[in-house]
Design an enzyme around this catalytic site. Structure first.
Site, short mmCIF file in Angstrom:
data_model
loop_
_atom_site.label_atom_id
_atom_site.label_comp_id
_atom_site.label_asym_id
_atom_site.label_seq_id
_atom_site.Cartn_x
_atom_site.Cartn_y
_atom_site.Cartn_z
N ASN A 11 1.16 -1.05 -0.10
CA ASN A 11 0.65 -0.09 -0.02
C ASN A 11 1.24 1.32 0.06
O ASN A 11 1.51 1.29 0.66
CB ASN A 11 -0.77 0.42 1.40
N LYS A 13 -0.26 3.83 -0.28
CA LYS A 13 -0.78 5.23 0.50
C LYS A 13 -0.52 6.87 -0.21
O LYS A 13 -0.50 6.64 -1.78
CB LYS A 13 -0.15 5.63 1.89
N HIS A 95 -9.68 0.52 4.88
CA HIS A 95 -8.85 0.51 5.36
C HIS A 95 -8.41 2.05 6.22
O HIS A 95 -9.39 2.48 6.68
CB HIS A 95 -7.42 1.55 4.25
N GLU A 97 -6.89 3.84 7.72
CA GLU A 97 -6.64 5.08 7.25
C GLU A 97 -8.52 6.24 6.63
O GLU A 97 -8.98 6.98 7.15
CB GLU A 97 -5.69 5.72 6.45
N GLU A 165 -5.57 -5.11 10.40
CA GLU A 165 -4.24 -4.73 10.72
C GLU A 165 -4.85 -3.87 11.13
O GLU A 165 -5.83 -3.00 12.12
CB GLU A 165 -4.65 -3.53 9.52
N GLY A 171 2.18 2.04 11.14
CA GLY A 171 3.34 2.76 10.76
C GLY A 171 3.79 3.38 12.38
O GLY A 171 4.78 4.93 12.31
N SER A 211 3.08 -2.00 10.19
CA SER A 211 4.62 -2.22 10.76
C SER A 211 5.88 -3.81 9.97
O SER A 211 6.49 -4.16 11.05
CB SER A 211 4.85 -2.02 11.95
#
Length: 248
Positions: A11, A13, A95, A97, A165, A171, A211
């Site tokens: 991904n 992003k 996702h 985010e 996730e 991150g 991560s």
């Protein structure tokens, strides 16, 4: 037990430009990649055409989001039909985010999943708990509820990859231990067995994101119910090749 093909998604992003992505694509095209691993790169929408035309055909491309209808007055959105028109076969939906930065609800994500699948896109459907939810002991409750809404909108599970996730690991440099990842993946598979079917539970790929690096990927990949990865930052680095080859 169905043989589940290892799946590694990258991904990207909101990162990269044509110059840097061309370097990354050239590195992937010339790398020795484990031929039993399915690889898909999630490019920013403005670079979908560029990524698909530049990447070797053995590497798939995904959009990072799409809307729930084919066309219309939805400024700034893209549809599965547009994604398909660029020769792209996958989309990442739900996702964290999208959920937590842009406020997408379970209901909206479910509607997107349904429309993407109806449009013959493969869907990488993301689920995962936040740190306060894990600390409160509600991980299972949260991921089961998210999975339920996705499951209600899936007719053909052959086109779905489920990405677990944990939001607290995305991150942050914190990674779920292989045991933590395996525990949730195993419970998710049991939930699918109880609520969907034995066949889907045996065949659906449940991948881990949060991560993942070249240093930790092999131990994570060795877990029985971890069928691959959705990789963020590391997918823009040379170590992505090591992650793709975690089962080689």
């Amino acid at each position: 037990m169905a043989l589940r093909r290892f799946f590694v998604g990258g991904n990207w992003k909101m990162n990269g430009n044509k110059e840097s992505l061309e370097e990354l694509i050239t590195a992937l095209n010339t790398a020795s990649l484990h031929d039993q691993t399915e690889v898909v790169c999630g490019a920013p929408s403005i670079y979908l055409d560029f990524a698909r035309s530049s990447l070797d055909p053995r590497i798939g491309v995904a959009a990072q989001n799409c809307y729930k209808v084919a066309k219309g007055a939805f400024t700034g959105e893209i549809s599965p039909a547009m994604i398909k028109d660029c020769g792209v076969d996958w989309v990442i939906l739900g996702h964290s985010e999208r959920r937590h930065v842009f406020g997408e609800s379970d209901e909206l994500i479910g509607q997107k999943v349904a429309h993407a699948l109806e449009s013959d896109l493969g869907v990488i459907a993301c689920i995962g708990e936040k740190l306060d939810e894990r600390e409160a002991g509600t991980t299972e409750e949260v991921v089961y509820a998210q999975t339920q809404v996705i499951a209600e909108n899936v007719k053909d599970w052959g086109k779905v990859v489920l990405a677990y996730e944990p939001v607290w690991a995305i991150g942050t440099g914190k990674t779920a231990t292989p045991e933590q990842a395996q525990e949730v993946h195993e419970k998710l598979r049991a939930w699918i067995r109880a609520n969907v079917s034995d066949d889907v539970a045996d065949s659906v790929r449940i991948i881990y994101g949060g991560s993942v690096t070249g240093a930790n990927c092999r131990e994570l990949a060795s877990q029985a119910d971890v069928d691959g990865f959705l990789v963020g930052g590391a997918s823009l680095k040379p170590e992505f090749v090591d992650i793709i080859n975690a089962r080689a």
